[in-house]
Design a protein around this motif. Structure first.
Motif, short mmCIF file in Angstrom:
data_model
loop_
_atom_site.label_atom_id
_atom_site.label_comp_id
_atom_site.label_asym_id
_atom_site.label_seq_id
_atom_site.Cartn_x
_atom_site.Cartn_y
_atom_site.Cartn_z
N VAL A 4 45.32 60.17 42.16
CA VAL A 4 44.27 59.83 41.05
C VAL A 4 43.59 58.36 41.54
CG1 VAL A 4 44.05 59.23 38.60
CG2 VAL A 4 45.38 60.96 39.29
N HIS A 5 44.23 57.56 42.06
CA HIS A 5 43.78 56.20 42.40
C HIS A 5 42.87 56.42 43.57
CE1 HIS A 5 43.63 51.95 43.24
NE2 HIS A 5 43.65 52.06 44.48
N ASN B 46 40.87 59.10 44.00
CA ASN B 46 39.87 59.51 43.40
C ASN B 46 38.91 58.55 42.69
OD1 ASN B 46 40.67 62.37 44.44
ND2 ASN B 46 41.44 62.78 42.49
N LEU B 47 39.62 57.74 42.17
CA LEU B 47 38.85 56.61 41.34
C LEU B 47 38.12 55.81 42.51
CD1 LEU B 47 41.57 55.61 38.63
CD2 LEU B 47 39.31 56.43 38.16
N ASP C 6 40.10 57.30 31.10
CA ASP C 6 40.89 58.59 31.03
C ASP C 6 41.82 58.74 32.15
OD1 ASP C 6 40.55 59.14 28.37
OD2 ASP C 6 39.37 60.92 28.90
N GLN C 7 41.28 58.65 33.45
CA GLN C 7 41.62 58.45 34.72
C GLN C 7 42.61 57.48 35.04
OE1 GLN C 7 38.13 59.74 37.09
NE2 GLN C 7 39.44 61.21 38.00
N GLN D 76 45.78 57.68 33.19
CA GLN D 76 46.48 58.83 33.80
C GLN D 76 47.26 58.20 35.02
OE1 GLN D 76 44.45 62.17 35.81
NE2 GLN D 76 45.88 63.56 34.84
N ARG D 77 46.27 57.31 35.80
CA ARG D 77 47.18 56.73 37.10
C ARG D 77 48.17 55.84 36.52
NH1 ARG D 77 43.64 52.15 39.48
NH2 ARG D 77 44.46 51.55 37.46
#
Length: 328
Positions: free
Chosen positions: A228-229, A231-232, A263-264, A267-268
């Motif tokens: 996720v990190h 992707n961010l 939200d991401q 989530q991370r």
């Protein structure tokens, strides 16, 4: 259309987020580059870019294969391309099974779910979809070998398959074999009671199981947080090219996309916290289980069979746990 024209078309489609069009263009460029004398760097870059397109299209198995092959070319890649391909390979590997297969003899043909995997080799690095798969190997003059493989996503399996020589058949063996008379099986010898049969042993088994489970869960949570990190960070690079700043989402007229970004981020952070808590819990259970071996003398008045038990933490980029060495 030349390879350069196809690459130019693929890059334009990739930068516009048209991944299907980029995939088709990169694949055509790679096919066009194969028949002509092309440099290893060109083939490695085209294969890696094709893998990134497959990753965006959620073709995780194909993406893992192409990105892994590209990274194995070593110095043929630039530092910038290698970094992007390594990040993509890590993301793709999270969704597939990695199978490291070795066969003997080396001329054995390998089939996965009934399909040949291609050129014959002694060792293979394969990527499979999560679930159950049948691995079969065959070679002239050898008995076929079968092995069922079942695993979840992000698992890594080491498998060695050795084919035994086929027994020579005589003329008599060609006819139907007569059924052999059934014989009584020898009486089973009484087994010595296992040191795990007592309730302290049962608790130790539970402690080891909980230690392993929490360590595995922690590794999965941390890997998910890393994905996720990543992707961010990639999305942040694109937004900055579009004129975004670090204060864009703090303004009163913040774009609607900011809610998804928050939200991401949450989530991370959640996955990272769960991973750290799971690893800490694993360490506590591991130490408690190991300590039970030393307290057995004081509580039950019996000495453990081993003179010592050694605790070895095991941590890699994909998993973590505690290794107990000794006898009990």
């Amino acid at each position: 259309m030349t390879v350069k024209d196809l690459v130019r078309r693929a890059r334009k489609a990739r930068d516009s987020g048209k991944w299907n069009e980029a995939y088709d263009a990169y694949k055509a460029a790679l096919d066009a580059a194969d028949p002509v004398p092309s440099t290893s760097q060109e083939r490695a870059e085209l294969t890696g870019e094709l893998g990134l397109c497959e990753l965006a299209l959620r073709k995780y198995r194909d993406a893992a294969e192409h990105l892994t092959w590209s990274l194995e070319q070593g110095c043929a890649l630039t530092d910038e391309a290698r970094l992007r391909f390594e990040m993509g390979q890590a993301k793709a590997a999270f969704y597939v099974i990695r199978l490291l297969l070795s066969v003997d003899p080396p001329d054995a043909e390998v089939f996965i779910d009934g399909k040949s995997i291609g050129p014959i080799a002694r060792t293979y690095k394969l990527f499979l979809e999560p679930g159950q798969h049948m691995v079969r190997t065959r070679a002239p003059g050898r008995e076929d070998a079968l092995q069922m493989v079942r695993a979840e996503a992000s698992a890594e399996i080491d498998l060695s398959m050795q084919l035994t020589r086929a027994a020579p058949r005589s003329a008599k063996d060609k006819g139907p074999a007569a059924p052999e008379p059934a014989s009584a099986s020898p009486a089973a010898r009484p087994q010595a009671p296992s040191p795990w049969a007592s309730w302290p042993g049962t608790l130790r088994i539970g402690g080891i199981a909980v230690t392993t489970a929490t360590a595995a869960a922690g590794a999965v949570f941390l890997l998910r947080a890393h994905v996720v990190h990543g992707n961010l960070r990639e999305a942040d690079v694109v937004r900055r090219q579009q004129g975004w700043t670090s204060h864009t989402c703090r303004e009163a007229t913040a774009p609607a996309a900011c809610a998804g970004i928050h939200d991401q981020v949450n989530q991370r952070d959640l996955f990272a916290t769960l991973g750290k808590v799971s690893l800490a819990t694993s360490a506590v259970f591991g130490v408690a289980t190991a300590a039970s071996f030393f307290t057995e003398v004081a509580v039950f008045g019996s000495a453990p069979r081993a003179t010592s038990v050694r605790i070895v933490p095991v941590t890699t980029s994909e998993r973590a746990g505690v290794l107990l060495e000794g006898a009990w």
